[in-house]
Design a protein around this motif. Structure first.
Motif, PDB file in Angstrom:
ATOM      1  N   GLY A 197     -98.040 -18.644 128.484  1.00  0.00           N
ATOM      2  CA  GLY A 197     -97.635 -19.787 127.903  1.00  0.00           C
ATOM      3  C   GLY A 197     -96.434 -19.577 127.031  1.00  0.00           C
ATOM      4  N   THR A 198     -95.681 -20.719 126.568  1.00  0.00           N
ATOM      5  CA  THR A 198     -94.620 -20.600 125.777  1.00  0.00           C
ATOM      6  C   THR A 198     -95.142 -21.069 124.230  1.00  0.00           C
ATOM      7  OG1 THR A 198     -93.093 -20.929 127.154  1.00  0.00           O
ATOM      8  CG2 THR A 198     -92.447 -21.303 124.861  1.00  0.00           C
ATOM      9  N   PRO A 199     -95.106 -20.411 123.073  1.00  0.00           N
ATOM     10  CA  PRO A 199     -95.666 -20.951 121.953  1.00  0.00           C
ATOM     11  C   PRO A 199     -94.698 -22.096 121.461  1.00  0.00           C
ATOM     12  CG  PRO A 199     -95.022 -18.660 121.689  1.00  0.00           C
ATOM     13  CD  PRO A 199     -94.775 -19.120 123.148  1.00  0.00           C
ATOM     14  N   LYS A 200     -95.212 -23.078 120.560  1.00  0.00           N
ATOM     15  CA  LYS A 200     -94.657 -24.197 120.166  1.00  0.00           C
ATOM     16  C   LYS A 200     -93.157 -23.981 120.097  1.00  0.00           C
ATOM     17  CE  LYS A 200     -95.365 -28.524 117.545  1.00  0.00           C
ATOM     18  NZ  LYS A 200     -93.968 -28.816 118.326  1.00  0.00           N
ATOM     19  N   PRO A 201     -92.761 -23.215 119.169  1.00  0.00           N
ATOM     20  CA  PRO A 201     -91.313 -23.050 118.834  1.00  0.00           C
ATOM     21  C   PRO A 201     -90.521 -22.914 120.255  1.00  0.00           C
ATOM     22  CG  PRO A 201     -92.252 -21.853 117.275  1.00  0.00           C
ATOM     23  CD  PRO A 201     -93.565 -22.044 118.474  1.00  0.00           C
ATOM     24  N   GLY A 202     -90.949 -22.094 120.863  1.00  0.00           N
ATOM     25  CA  GLY A 202     -90.315 -22.102 122.255  1.00  0.00           C
ATOM     26  C   GLY A 202     -90.209 -23.274 123.260  1.00  0.00           C
ATOM     27  N   ARG A 203     -91.658 -24.027 123.117  1.00  0.00           N
ATOM     28  CA  ARG A 203     -91.500 -25.318 123.728  1.00  0.00           C
ATOM     29  C   ARG A 203     -90.472 -26.421 123.199  1.00  0.00           C
ATOM     30  NH1 ARG A 203     -97.074 -24.274 123.219  1.00  0.00           N
ATOM     31  NH2 ARG A 203     -97.323 -26.029 121.996  1.00  0.00           N
ATOM     32  N   ASP A 204     -90.227 -26.326 121.810  1.00  0.00           N
ATOM     33  CA  ASP A 204     -89.638 -27.236 121.317  1.00  0.00           C
ATOM     34  C   ASP A 204     -87.921 -26.917 121.464  1.00  0.00           C
ATOM     35  OD1 ASP A 204     -91.518 -28.445 119.945  1.00  0.00           O
ATOM     36  OD2 ASP A 204     -91.357 -27.430 117.858  1.00  0.00           O
ATOM     37  N   ALA A 205     -87.520 -25.611 121.554  1.00  0.00           N
ATOM     38  CA  ALA A 205     -86.321 -25.161 121.923  1.00  0.00           C
ATOM     39  C   ALA A 205     -86.218 -25.657 123.527  1.00  0.00           C
ATOM     40  CB  ALA A 205     -86.213 -23.649 121.813  1.00  0.00           C
ATOM     41  N   ALA A 206     -87.154 -25.503 124.201  1.00  0.00           N
ATOM     42  CA  ALA A 206     -86.636 -25.816 125.660  1.00  0.00           C
ATOM     43  C   ALA A 206     -86.553 -27.340 125.859  1.00  0.00           C
ATOM     44  CB  ALA A 206     -87.988 -25.347 126.370  1.00  0.00           C
ATOM     45  N   LYS A 207     -87.273 -28.087 125.183  1.00  0.00           N
ATOM     46  CA  LYS A 207     -86.790 -29.552 125.067  1.00  0.00           C
ATOM     47  C   LYS A 207     -85.668 -29.807 124.712  1.00  0.00           C
ATOM     48  CE  LYS A 207     -91.688 -30.642 124.254  1.00  0.00           C
ATOM     49  NZ  LYS A 207     -92.678 -31.195 123.500  1.00  0.00           N
ATOM     50  N   LYS A 208     -84.895 -29.105 123.823  1.00  0.00           N
ATOM     51  CA  LYS A 208     -83.462 -29.383 123.143  1.00  0.00           C
ATOM     52  C   LYS A 208     -82.618 -28.744 124.178  1.00  0.00           C
ATOM     53  CE  LYS A 208     -85.518 -29.326 118.401  1.00  0.00           C
ATOM     54  NZ  LYS A 208     -85.351 -28.574 117.300  1.00  0.00           N
ATOM     55  N   GLY A 209     -83.037 -27.970 125.087  1.00  0.00           N
ATOM     56  CA  GLY A 209     -81.794 -27.268 125.956  1.00  0.00           C
ATOM     57  C   GLY A 209     -81.404 -25.988 125.290  1.00  0.00           C
ATOM     58  N   ASP A 210     -82.190 -25.406 124.278  1.00  0.00           N
ATOM     59  CA  ASP A 210     -81.627 -24.373 123.721  1.00  0.00           C
ATOM     60  C   ASP A 210     -82.245 -23.097 124.177  1.00  0.00           C
ATOM     61  OD1 ASP A 210     -81.217 -22.170 121.738  1.00  0.00           O
ATOM     62  OD2 ASP A 210     -82.100 -23.338 119.951  1.00  0.00           O
ATOM     63  N   VAL A 211     -81.916 -22.734 125.172  1.00  0.00           N
ATOM     64  CA  VAL A 211     -82.118 -21.436 125.964  1.00  0.00           C
ATOM     65  C   VAL A 211     -82.346 -20.291 125.272  1.00  0.00           C
ATOM     66  CG1 VAL A 211     -81.927 -20.216 128.267  1.00  0.00           C
ATOM     67  CG2 VAL A 211     -81.597 -22.641 128.211  1.00  0.00           C
ATOM     68  N   THR A 257     -82.847 -19.670 121.881  1.00  0.00           N
ATOM     69  CA  THR A 257     -84.340 -19.402 121.245  1.00  0.00           C
ATOM     70  C   THR A 257     -85.325 -19.342 121.884  1.00  0.00           C
ATOM     71  OG1 THR A 257     -83.301 -20.900 119.342  1.00  0.00           O
ATOM     72  CG2 THR A 257     -85.628 -20.992 119.392  1.00  0.00           C
ATOM     73  N   LEU A 258     -85.531 -20.125 123.140  1.00  0.00           N
ATOM     74  CA  LEU A 258     -86.542 -20.129 124.111  1.00  0.00           C
ATOM     75  C   LEU A 258     -86.743 -18.717 124.590  1.00  0.00           C
ATOM     76  CD1 LEU A 258     -88.783 -21.080 126.175  1.00  0.00           C
ATOM     77  CD2 LEU A 258     -86.852 -21.684 127.919  1.00  0.00           C
ATOM     78  N   ARG A 259     -85.441 -17.961 124.919  1.00  0.00           N
ATOM     79  CA  ARG A 259     -85.804 -16.650 125.444  1.00  0.00           C
ATOM     80  C   ARG A 259     -86.408 -15.531 124.129  1.00  0.00           C
ATOM     81  NH1 ARG A 259     -82.723 -15.384 129.818  1.00  0.00           N
ATOM     82  NH2 ARG A 259     -81.260 -16.715 131.028  1.00  0.00           N
ATOM     83  N   THR A 260     -85.607 -15.908 122.899  1.00  0.00           N
ATOM     84  CA  THR A 260     -86.055 -14.944 121.900  1.00  0.00           C
ATOM     85  C   THR A 260     -87.614 -15.155 121.691  1.00  0.00           C
ATOM     86  OG1 THR A 260     -84.132 -15.179 120.917  1.00  0.00           O
ATOM     87  CG2 THR A 260     -85.786 -14.337 119.440  1.00  0.00           C
ATOM     88  N   GLU A 280     -91.294 -27.719 133.793  1.00  0.00           N
ATOM     89  CA  GLU A 280     -89.856 -28.027 134.348  1.00  0.00           C
ATOM     90  C   GLU A 280     -89.732 -27.889 135.814  1.00  0.00           C
ATOM     91  OE1 GLU A 280     -91.012 -26.125 131.717  1.00  0.00           O
ATOM     92  OE2 GLU A 280     -89.990 -26.935 129.837  1.00  0.00           O
ATOM     93  N   ARG A 281     -88.983 -28.855 136.243  1.00  0.00           N
ATOM     94  CA  ARG A 281     -88.451 -28.677 137.478  1.00  0.00           C
ATOM     95  C   ARG A 281     -87.569 -27.699 137.983  1.00  0.00           C
ATOM     96  NH1 ARG A 281     -88.321 -31.556 142.298  1.00  0.00           N
ATOM     97  NH2 ARG A 281     -86.430 -31.687 143.655  1.00  0.00           N
ATOM     98  N   ASP A 282     -86.385 -27.492 137.195  1.00  0.00           N
ATOM     99  CA  ASP A 282     -85.619 -26.518 137.330  1.00  0.00           C
ATOM    100  C   ASP A 282     -86.117 -25.196 136.519  1.00  0.00           C
ATOM    101  OD1 ASP A 282     -83.332 -24.842 137.123  1.00  0.00           O
ATOM    102  OD2 ASP A 282     -81.989 -26.102 136.559  1.00  0.00           O
ATOM    103  N   PRO A 283     -86.533 -24.164 137.291  1.00  0.00           N
ATOM    104  CA  PRO A 283     -86.963 -23.082 136.945  1.00  0.00           C
ATOM    105  C   PRO A 283     -85.907 -22.262 136.007  1.00  0.00           C
ATOM    106  CG  PRO A 283     -86.443 -22.704 139.074  1.00  0.00           C
ATOM    107  CD  PRO A 283     -86.070 -24.060 138.875  1.00  0.00           C
ATOM    108  N   CYS A 284     -84.814 -22.639 135.972  1.00  0.00           N
ATOM    109  CA  CYS A 284     -83.752 -22.054 135.079  1.00  0.00           C
ATOM    110  C   CYS A 284     -83.962 -22.615 133.587  1.00  0.00           C
ATOM    111  CB  CYS A 284     -82.479 -22.225 135.479  1.00  0.00           C
ATOM    112  SG  CYS A 284     -81.717 -21.650 136.800  1.00  0.00           S
ATOM    113  N   HIS A 285     -84.646 -23.497 133.437  1.00  0.00           N
ATOM    114  CA  HIS A 285     -85.030 -24.043 132.131  1.00  0.00           C
ATOM    115  C   HIS A 285     -86.383 -23.823 131.658  1.00  0.00           C
ATOM    116  CE1 HIS A 285     -81.562 -27.202 133.080  1.00  0.00           C
ATOM    117  NE2 HIS A 285     -81.214 -26.147 132.311  1.00  0.00           N
TER     118      HIS A 285
END
Length: 147
Positions: A65-79, A81-84, A117-122
């Protein structure tokens, strides 16, 4: 080897199960850090029960799973940061061990990685398979959107 992915955003349990059944998926591999959901039926226990009724197995691999900072980035569309954040997660020994388990499970029977997420790109499930799914054919499933 083929690995499916599916998100449950904006769908119902019936449509989610229908998408899995149509693809002949036999196991769902939950790759959420926190297998909880505000969507009815998609928290770990109720999800596992619904899948079992449909003849589909369930496994939760928390370390993927994604740690909280990654989940927060994903919610904001900050791909970026999510990747990092997620790349760091995948370097952890628990994540590496569970990634090997995931690949073994997917080799045993048709399996779908599950996240929100429905869209796997996100979603981190795409990053996960890009990192560890070498040689696998990835098929993204889409459950019917709820009306």
């Amino acid at each position: 080897m083929k690995i499916y992915t599916i998100g449950y955003e904006a769908t119902t349990m019936a449509d989610f199960l229908a998408a899995l059944t149509m693809a002949d998926v036999k196991r769902v591999i939950d790759v959420r850090a926190l297998p909880l959901s505000r969507r009815p039926g998609f928290s770990k226990s109720s999800l596992a029960a619904s899948l079992a009724e449909a003849g589909i197995g369930y496994v939760h691999l928390k370390a993927l799973g994604t740690p909280k900072p990654g989940r927060d980035a994903a919610k904001k569309g900050d791909v970026a940061t999510l990747r990092t954040v997620y790349a760091g997660q995948l370097e952890l020994p628990d994540a590496q061990a569970q990634a090997a388990v995931m690949m073994d499970l997917a080799a045993e029977m048709p399996s779908a990685l599950l996240c929100y997420e429905r869209d796997p790109c996100h979603c981190h499930r795409t990053l996960l398979l890009a990192a560890v799914g070498e040689g696998a054919e990835v098929v993204d499933l889409y459950a019917q959107a709820a009306a």
